[in-house]
Structures are given as C-alpha cells and as structure tokens.
Design a protein around this motif. Structure first.
Motif, PDB file in Angstrom:
ATOM      1  N   PRO A 177       3.607  -4.206 -10.867  1.00 33.36           N
ATOM      2  CA  PRO A 177       4.320  -2.921 -10.905  1.00 33.36           C
ATOM      3  C   PRO A 177       3.386  -1.761 -10.581  1.00 33.36           C
ATOM      4  O   PRO A 177       2.608  -1.335 -11.424  1.00 33.36           O
ATOM      5  CB  PRO A 177       4.811  -2.843 -12.349  1.00 33.36           C
ATOM      6  N   CYS A 178       3.501  -1.238  -9.366  1.00 27.39           N
ATOM      7  CA  CYS A 178       2.506  -0.254  -8.956  1.00 27.39           C
ATOM      8  C   CYS A 178       2.765   1.108  -9.562  1.00 27.39           C
ATOM      9  O   CYS A 178       1.890   1.969  -9.525  1.00 27.39           O
ATOM     10  CB  CYS A 178       2.391  -0.183  -7.441  1.00 27.39           C
ATOM     11  N   ALA A 219      -0.343   2.865 -11.212  1.00 26.84           N
ATOM     12  CA  ALA A 219      -0.724   4.236 -10.884  1.00 26.84           C
ATOM     13  C   ALA A 219      -0.917   5.050 -12.160  1.00 26.84           C
ATOM     14  O   ALA A 219      -1.882   5.807 -12.299  1.00 26.84           O
ATOM     15  CB  ALA A 219       0.337   4.878 -10.000  1.00 26.84           C
ATOM     16  N   GLU A 220      -0.010   4.862 -13.069  1.00 28.34           N
ATOM     17  CA  GLU A 220      -0.101   5.562 -14.349  1.00 28.34           C
ATOM     18  C   GLU A 220      -1.411   5.223 -15.060  1.00 28.34           C
ATOM     19  O   GLU A 220      -2.131   6.104 -15.533  1.00 28.34           O
ATOM     20  CB  GLU A 220       1.094   5.159 -15.226  1.00 28.34           C
ATOM     21  N   GLN A 221      -1.717   3.950 -15.115  1.00 25.49           N
ATOM     22  CA  GLN A 221      -2.967   3.518 -15.747  1.00 25.49           C
ATOM     23  C   GLN A 221      -4.176   4.155 -15.076  1.00 25.49           C
ATOM     24  O   GLN A 221      -5.083   4.676 -15.738  1.00 25.49           O
ATOM     25  CB  GLN A 221      -3.093   1.997 -15.668  1.00 25.49           C
ATOM     26  N   SER A 228      -4.946  -5.993 -11.665  1.00 32.33           N
ATOM     27  CA  SER A 228      -3.742  -6.731 -11.992  1.00 32.33           C
ATOM     28  C   SER A 228      -4.113  -7.976 -12.785  1.00 32.33           C
ATOM     29  O   SER A 228      -5.227  -8.476 -12.681  1.00 32.33           O
ATOM     30  CB  SER A 228      -3.038  -7.110 -10.691  1.00 32.33           C
ATOM     31  N   ASP A 229      -3.205  -8.469 -13.564  1.00 36.98           N
ATOM     32  CA  ASP A 229      -3.469  -9.663 -14.368  1.00 36.98           C
ATOM     33  C   ASP A 229      -3.416 -10.897 -13.473  1.00 36.98           C
ATOM     34  O   ASP A 229      -2.451 -11.668 -13.503  1.00 36.98           O
ATOM     35  CB  ASP A 229      -2.442  -9.761 -15.501  1.00 36.98           C
ATOM     36  N   ASN A 230      -4.472 -11.077 -12.730  1.00 35.35           N
ATOM     37  CA  ASN A 230      -4.500 -12.148 -11.741  1.00 35.35           C
ATOM     38  C   ASN A 230      -4.488 -13.528 -12.364  1.00 35.35           C
ATOM     39  O   ASN A 230      -3.959 -14.484 -11.803  1.00 35.35           O
ATOM     40  CB  ASN A 230      -5.744 -11.992 -10.864  1.00 35.35           C
ATOM     41  N   ASN A 231      -5.057 -13.614 -13.520  1.00 36.44           N
ATOM     42  CA  ASN A 231      -5.082 -14.884 -14.222  1.00 36.44           C
ATOM     43  C   ASN A 231      -3.654 -15.348 -14.542  1.00 36.44           C
ATOM     44  O   ASN A 231      -3.261 -16.475 -14.229  1.00 36.44           O
ATOM     45  CB  ASN A 231      -5.896 -14.734 -15.509  1.00 36.44           C
ATOM     46  N   ALA A 232      -2.919 -14.450 -15.144  1.00 35.40           N
ATOM     47  CA  ALA A 232      -1.527 -14.771 -15.460  1.00 35.40           C
ATOM     48  C   ALA A 232      -0.742 -15.063 -14.194  1.00 35.40           C
ATOM     49  O   ALA A 232       0.087 -15.974 -14.153  1.00 35.40           O
ATOM     50  CB  ALA A 232      -0.886 -13.607 -16.214  1.00 35.40           C
ATOM     51  N   ARG A 250       0.818  -1.200   0.000  1.00 39.09           N
ATOM     52  CA  ARG A 250       0.000   0.000   0.000  1.00 39.09           C
ATOM     53  C   ARG A 250       0.854   1.253   0.000  1.00 39.09           C
ATOM     54  O   ARG A 250       0.558   2.241  -0.654  1.00 39.09           O
ATOM     55  CB  ARG A 250      -0.897   0.039   1.220  1.00 39.09           C
ATOM     56  N   ALA A 251       1.916   1.205   0.797  1.00 37.18           N
ATOM     57  CA  ALA A 251       2.803   2.358   0.885  1.00 37.18           C
ATOM     58  C   ALA A 251       3.375   2.683  -0.487  1.00 37.18           C
ATOM     59  O   ALA A 251       3.387   3.838  -0.914  1.00 37.18           O
ATOM     60  CB  ALA A 251       3.925   2.091   1.876  1.00 37.18           C
ATOM     61  N   MET A 252       3.815   1.646  -1.206  1.00 36.54           N
ATOM     62  CA  MET A 252       4.342   1.866  -2.548  1.00 36.54           C
ATOM     63  C   MET A 252       3.257   2.447  -3.445  1.00 36.54           C
ATOM     64  O   MET A 252       3.482   3.391  -4.200  1.00 36.54           O
ATOM     65  CB  MET A 252       4.818   0.548  -3.152  1.00 36.54           C
ATOM     66  N   GLN A 253       2.091   1.851  -3.341  1.00 38.07           N
ATOM     67  CA  GLN A 253       0.974   2.279  -4.168  1.00 38.07           C
ATOM     68  C   GLN A 253       0.664   3.753  -3.953  1.00 38.07           C
ATOM     69  O   GLN A 253       0.544   4.533  -4.902  1.00 38.07           O
ATOM     70  CB  GLN A 253      -0.255   1.449  -3.789  1.00 38.07           C
ATOM     71  N   ILE A 254       0.538   4.112  -2.683  1.00 34.79           N
ATOM     72  CA  ILE A 254       0.196   5.495  -2.356  1.00 34.79           C
ATOM     73  C   ILE A 254       1.284   6.444  -2.828  1.00 34.79           C
ATOM     74  O   ILE A 254       1.007   7.509  -3.362  1.00 34.79           O
ATOM     75  CB  ILE A 254      -0.017   5.629  -0.840  1.00 34.79           C
TER      76      ILE A 254
END
Lengths: 331, 331
Positions: free
Chosen positions: B293-294, B298-300, B168-172, B85-89
């Motif tokens: 890759p967060c 984030a960009e997306q 995220s591409d959870n399937n992959a 979360r920290a990275m994400q934020i």
DNA sequence: CTGTTAGCGCGTTCAT
DNA sequence: ATGAACGCGCTAACAG
C-alpha cells in the motif's frame, strides 16, 4: 585528523567562512562560483579548495533573492491514474531538469485544490508554471500573467492574454481515427467521451464526428462521466450495432476492450485509441492508436516557457503537437 | 479607475510598499502574515487590505533565509515506466503538499545522474529528501546526513548512520506468495527476478525461496535483466515444467501473462505478483498479487522525515510497510 | 502592541 | 583583479 573538516553542527557554512579560510574577501568567493566572473586562477584555486574542505555550497535561494529569480518551475498535474500523465510528468520534469530548472510537482485533483496550490506558487516566485490539469484554473492564470510569471497550458481550452498553450493536433487525430476505422471496414461508428472534463478530448470527438459525416457514415456519441478505464469498461454494454469505436484515450480503450472481452465479442468490433500509452502496446490489448508524443510536447511547452521568460510582453502563442497513427491489431 | 492597482511592470511589490500604503512599519506587515504574531485587529485589517489592493504576497524564499529552512523536499525517483512508481509519486507528493511542503521532483534514471541531481539539492537547502530510486546513491546519503538534511530511503538496502528507511515487508510477501501458489495446487515453483537492480525485489525472492523449501517444493530462480514488462514477456519461454510463478512485481507479471498467452498456455500456470498496480485489477490480467500500500508507505516515509527534522540526532530507524494478499484469478 | 535595528547569505556596483 | 559598501525581501530581537 583525517577527512574533510566538519562544520559545527547546525551551523551552515557560508561564503564568509570560506573567505576567511582562503584569506580573501567574500566578493572573491562569490566570483569564484559565478560563471564569467573575473578572478585570477590562483585565488579561485584557493577558494575552491577552502570550499571543498569546508563543504561549502552556494545558497541558490539567497542568490535568487538578488537576481530576482528562482530556478523553480511549478508543474500542476491532475488525473495521475491515467498512465499518460505519468509519461507526461516524466518527460516534463526531465526536460526541465536538463535545462537546470527545478520542477516542483503539485498534484491537483479536486478542482478547487488547484487554485489553492497554484496560489502557493506565487510565494516562491517561480520562474514559470506548466499546467496539465484537466480542470481549468481560468481566472488564476490571468493573475499569474499579471504577476509576470510565464505560464503554459497543455491541452487546455482557455485563450488568455499572455498565456501560451500547446495542444495536440486533435483535428488530425479525429480525422485519422475515422479514416482508419472506415478503412478497416467499419460501417456503424461511435465515439466514447466524457462531456465534462477534458477539453482536448472533446475536440477529438468533434473532429471525429465531422469526419464521419464527411465519410458518409453513421456515428453515435456515447457519453461517459470520465475518460477512464472504469468508464470504458462500463461503456462496453452500450455498443449494440456498432462496429467501429474511437476512444478518446487509450486508458479508456483498455477498459472498453476488457469489457467487450467479457461479453465475448471483442474481435467483431474495430477500435482506435489515442495517446499511445505503454499498455496500448501490451499484447493483451494490441491497440491501434494515435500517438501523442509527450516528449516533443514537453519540449514545446518548456520552449514556450523559456522564450516568454526572455520576452514577457509578447502576444500569446499556440503550438500544435503533431500526431501519428500507430497500427496494431484492433483496426 | 477600476479594479485593483497594478504594480509597475516588472517591479515586484514588496512588504515596504504595503507598509507605506497602509501607513505602518514593515514589521507590522510581516506580523500580519505570521501566525501567532501579536498585531491589533485594526492594523492587520489595514495591512491585509493594502496587500490585496497591491497584489502583495510574502516571499517565502526570503523568509526561509532567516528561518534557515525552506519548505522544499527533494523527491528522487527512477524507473517511472513502472506504474507503481506513478502511484508512489502521486501519494508522496500529495502527502507532502498536504503538510505544506513543496515537493521538487527529480527523475534520476541513469545511475550517475542521481548523484549530480542530489548534489544540486544541497544548494537549495531542502528540509529533507525522499529517495525511491532503485539505484543507490550510497556515499552521497552520508553527505546529506552530515549536512544535517534528513533523508529517507524507500525500499532500499544500505543502512547508513542517521538515514531512516521504510521497506515493504518482503519477508511476509515471499512467504505469502509461496503459500498461495502451493495452496492453489502448484508443485514446481519459480520466481522471476532481476539480480542487479532492485534490493527489495531480491529480498522477496529470497523469502520466497526459503518458504518453498519449508513447504518442500521445488523452486527455480529465473533471472532477468530488469523487472519490467519486456523482461516478463521474454521470461515466458523459460518456464518448462513450472506450474507456479512468483513475479517480484506486477509490472513484470503483466508481461509474463501476455507472454504465456501468446504460447496459449496461460491457464495452466499459477501466478502471483507484487505491488497491486491498477493493471493487476484489469480483467485482461486479473492478477492475484500482494498489495504494497503506497499510501501508507508514503505516510510512513513523510512521518520519518518530519520526525527527524524535529530531532536530527536520533539513531536511524527502519519502518516496515505491511503487505496483504489480493486474491484474483491467477492463483 | 508597535516601530527601530540588525542581519539571514549572497551579488554587485564602485573604487582602488 | 580585488576589497569595501550597499541592498535583495524579510523576520528576530529589542526597545518603547
């Protein structure tokens, strides 16, 4: 027709719309949403219903324009890779939100960017600023103070007129670290610390060194570029002859422990960290450390902020966050 | 007299003051601070100087009142104890700031509080909302969409009209985890996952289980209450006969590794995590994991947000964040 | 290119 | 308790 009416696409619903629908004046609407205003229960009732039907919500920005205050508080933070920052930010924002402020979070890693980012804040007349960044914005702080914007520095050096600070009890921390290591049987001590970045870390270092002298122990200062995991890891190879180490923060201590582990010599050397980040309690590290309770620190910081909002002219204050030893396996 | 004039204490300096001092109209002042406005270089010069002398700064809140937009973007986050979360934020706020938005960070841990907190946002007419919270605000999202406020969900389930998502591409990820464990020689597989909280984690679990079937391997689902370090630690005692484990996130995987280590059986069991948090690379864990890759995520998310700000009526979209395997020591 | 006018959405006097 | 009028700080539209 079912469900609440939808406002026309794109057109926000304003207090005027509500007033019209409720058959009252705009002032009545305003009062209905202002605490301690004098409105008859019936009008308020009508207004509230109309508001709900229209999906009306008071525009706090417009309100702030009149009251000359926004509920925004700037939060400047750098070095988010350190887990302690994450805790700090969580506590600060939660505390702020609890008191009905809106924290606007500004990451400011690369020194210069802090200036630019703080400068932006002035445009939103925030009602205060909290700075946890390691890189000091020095002169800019004075500008805030001059603009009448309360500003609180967390763990920073500069003593600036009208700028309040809260700092951890680094003196106690240094002493505690030295005492703990010595008590655990260490004879050749060392402290790992960055000489450039963190003010609060340097204070801990100095207190630690003094305490070592007082305890009649050898002590070495091992300088690193930055108080981080990477640099802690690298520092593991500079510890010949040392049997007790104080890491100025846990983040770096984790690196050090991993570094020593690679060399196979982990258990022969006592370690004390600082901050008590979650990872310090993880059993891979089981790090004895000095807790810097960031929840009380956040509380202190926000208290200083609101108290200065109420009384802007008072002299600058310095609040000290108490620390305490957390005994685990490394000392 | 030296230094810049100070405005009278408490009275903010306004465009009127600047206009007066520069000997021009307020409109001229406004134009001098508006990009692509038509002002003669000389007047602008005069205005800028006067502004500097007075310490004037445009009030963006008032400006926003006219433009019908603030530069604020709400960021709702829960579970800040997870390092991911920290990275994400950090990535989200940095991205936002880079594009000249002001992120207002709202911690929303305890389910119900998310509603209240998001409700508040409507009062500040934010120009968008980013939600990374695990607990879904479901119905409230629709209200935002109805109010014309762009809203982007990160790693969440609900498909709501006009609400964009990035997952995220959870399937992959599930497939990758299974393949990696099998390739490393695992025969009895298991996945540790909370059945309640995280949607994205459940998706990974399902993909993993399917992939195990396809690879003709036994697989068990080990349920925990929450995908955290604590619960990973506890799960270590439920792994009899298992020789390959997929932890739906690294945070929990760290706990699992520590738990296995206490039992002395760490090396006999292969582990794959997910997220690639910094601790996964720490040599105490050296965790093979699947990187989410967060920064690109984030960009997306921000891209979706601004694109909907430009074109509010478009149908909801779903963006997928690619994942990749990071090989380390545990598999 | 410039000044004037009007109004963003709202709170607060001041009368009634 | 209620409505009318004014102003918060600023920009858009309109003349000139």
């Amino acid at each position: 027709m079912n469900g609440p009416e939808k406002p026309a696409r794109g057109r926000k619903v304003t207090s005027f719309d509500v007033a019209q629908r409720a058959g009252v004046s705009r002032a009545a609407v305003s009062r209905s949403f202002t605490p301690n205003a004098s409105v008859s229960p019936e009008t308020r009732e009508k207004v509230v219903r109309a508001a709900k039907e229209l999906g009306y919500r008071v525009n706090y920005l417009a309100r702030g324009l009149i009251n000359r205050r926004s509920d925004f508080v700037g939060v400047i933070a750098a070095g988010m890779d350190n887990p302690y920052r994450a805790m700090q930010i969580e506590q600060i924002t939660k505390n702020l939100v609890r008191r009905n402020f809106k924290p606007i979070l500004l990451p400011a890693d690369h020194g210069e960017s802090a200036d630019h980012v703080m400068d932006q804040l002035l445009h939103y007349n925030v009602s205060g600023v909290l700075v946890t960044s390691d890189a000091p914005p020095t002169a800019l702080c004075a500008e805030f103070a001059a603009a009448g914007v309360p500003i609180v520095l967390i763990n920073k050096a500069d003593t600036i007129p009208s700028v309040d600070r809260v700092v951890s009890d680094n003196n106690a921390a240094g002493k505690l670290a030295a005492a703990t290591l010595v008590e655990a049987g260490a004879r050749k001590l060392a402290v790992i610390v960055s000489s450039a970045t963190s003010y609060t870390a340097r204070c801990r270092q100095q207190a630690f060194v003094s305490a070592c002298y007082a305890l009649q122990r050898d002590v070495r200062v091992i300088p690193v570029e930055y108080n981080s995991y990477r640099h802690g890891l690298a520092a593991a190879s500079c510890l010949d002859g040392v049997d007790g180490v104080f890491c100025v923060n846990d983040y770096m201590a984790c690196g050090l422990i991993d570094g020593l582990h690679r060399q196979g010599g982990r258990d022969s050397i006592r370690i004390v960290g600082h901050d008590d980040i979650p990872q310090a309690a993880w059993s891979a590290y089981d790090l004895t450390t000095i807790s810097q309770p960031c929840d009380v620190q956040a509380e202190q910081a926000v208290n200083l902020l609101v108290s200065r909002m109420d009384e802007p002219a008072q002299p600058e204050r310095l609040e000290v966050t108490p620390v305490s030893l957390v005994r685990r396996g490394t000392a």
